[in-house]
Write an enzyme that holds these catalytic residues in place. Sequence first.
Site, PDB file in Angstrom:
ATOM      1  N   SER A 322       0.701  -1.145   0.062  1.00  0.00           N
ATOM      2  CA  SER A 322      -0.042  -0.053  -0.020  1.00  0.00           C
ATOM      3  C   SER A 322       0.950   1.183   0.086  1.00  0.00           C
ATOM      4  CB  SER A 322      -0.983  -0.155   1.265  1.00  0.00           C
ATOM      5  OG  SER A 322      -1.955   0.845   1.148  1.00  0.00           O
ATOM      6  N   GLU A 333      10.789   5.725  -9.594  1.00  0.00           N
ATOM      7  CA  GLU A 333      10.550   6.448 -10.977  1.00  0.00           C
ATOM      8  C   GLU A 333      10.912   7.692 -11.020  1.00  0.00           C
ATOM      9  OE1 GLU A 333       7.355   2.931 -11.697  1.00  0.00           O
ATOM     10  OE2 GLU A 333       6.563   4.966 -11.855  1.00  0.00           O
ATOM     11  N   LYS A 347      -0.613  -4.018  -3.719  1.00  0.00           N
ATOM     12  CA  LYS A 347      -2.042  -3.544  -3.382  1.00  0.00           C
ATOM     13  C   LYS A 347      -2.279  -2.034  -3.873  1.00  0.00           C
ATOM     14  CE  LYS A 347      -5.239  -2.107   0.407  1.00  0.00           C
ATOM     15  NZ  LYS A 347      -5.492  -0.543  -0.220  1.00  0.00           N
TER      16      LYS A 347
END
Length: 492
Positions: A322, A333, A347
């Site tokens: 999560s 990224e 999740k």
Amino acid sequence: MEQDPDNRQTKKVSLTVYMLSLIVVLIVGIAGTILFVKSTDSNQEAKKLENPSTEGVVASDSNLKQVEELYTVLSENYFEEVDSDDLVEGALEGMAGALDDPYTQYLDVSESTSLQENTNGEFEGIGAEVMKEGEYVRIVSPIGGSPAETAGLQANDLIVEIDGESVAELSLTDAVALIRGPKDSEVTLLLQRNGEEFNVTLTRDAIPVESVIYELDEDQLEIGYVRITNFNRPTYQELVDAIEDLKSQGAEKFVFDVRSNPGGLLDSALQISNIFVEDGLPLMQSQGRGEEPYVYQADSENLGDYKYDGKAVLLTNEGSASASEILAGALSESADIPLIGQTTFGKGTIQNVVPLEDGDGEVKFTTGKWLTADGEWIHEKGIAPDAEVAMPDYQNLLIVNSEETYQLGDSSDEVKNLNAVLDALGYGTSESESDFTEDTKSAVESYQSDKDLEVNGIVTGSTATNLVEDLRTLIEENDTQYKEAIKVLNEQ
């Protein structure tokens, strides 16, 4: 990932209208319901997620008639007196369950109260986040320092029974109610791991409130180690303080660790991600039904002005879920920070909470999905690390119960675990052997002699306690993922 209970939508829905008019959009879920009473909540800033609406969504008259008719038949004709509240509660729970979404569920008043306690970090239990999976309750992640972690519970362990009661027919809510309890009380879980079953008795405790633990590396004092155990309201400031404190002690580069971190508040995840990402670059994206993704960008004015742009790596494992995955995606990224360890849990959905007007319950439901900064949906896939590193097999071993007695002639999964513990500690036994053999007895006697314990070849009490402590030390001294993180950090 859910909305912060203190900032959630306050619009209420009539329970009478809900039951008799069957406005089916308001269906609640408890996302990854949590054993230790901790939530993985989120504060939605995207306006499309802030305003769940029921306007214009109405069930057909025929469906309404069937629901009313069933309610009347059971209320008036069941052979025993029927509690109408129970019928309504059952209807709400069943409606949420019909979505087949483990993160959608009806919350009664006690669960609603627990959700508020969760976000504030006030809880007692065993310290593990769980979700319902078929006839089992699946462990998403144990929390650092909790009884669950100490007992050796692992992400993806399956709970089969709770104090002898099968979870197959239990709702997630009922299962969690059985597992939770006051500090110092005990609960016995029958677990399944890799197809094998074993019992573990845990003593419930107050779960540590601190969400950030840190120290200097003992060998390289220029490296700071920071472990984030969850994402709650104080976590951002705790992390800032930790970084600054370690820098004042000489730390110049950092290992950040979200292994076995089941998540937390979305606003906390965004704030913490913002620390490492240059303003204007994406942190994550969210997407509601039928809408284009909304991009959350790093923003010092709204998410905090503290920035760290030095050398860093992030440790992850299959228990990183999560909000931990939001951080991992943002760092990987948008900040070019390497991920070390194992693929995360996966999740990728967001939940919201709305109170029901005529009752004390709430609806908690999946309102959208979140994507990484680059737009990838990691749900049920997770985020793969840049360097895949597994921990030693003995990390998965369970504690040896000091209140039980294991001796020559015994045969069980617990004895198999005992043999594996002895083998890991260098006392030769067959780690796959489920029997307490003469070899096991000899290994125990050698261990007892080395530890100045009573030499009787029987494992119980202090012998079991010492075995657990030595295994924990062995794991800490052979953290292969941390060692790889140090190597990568020094090569940057």
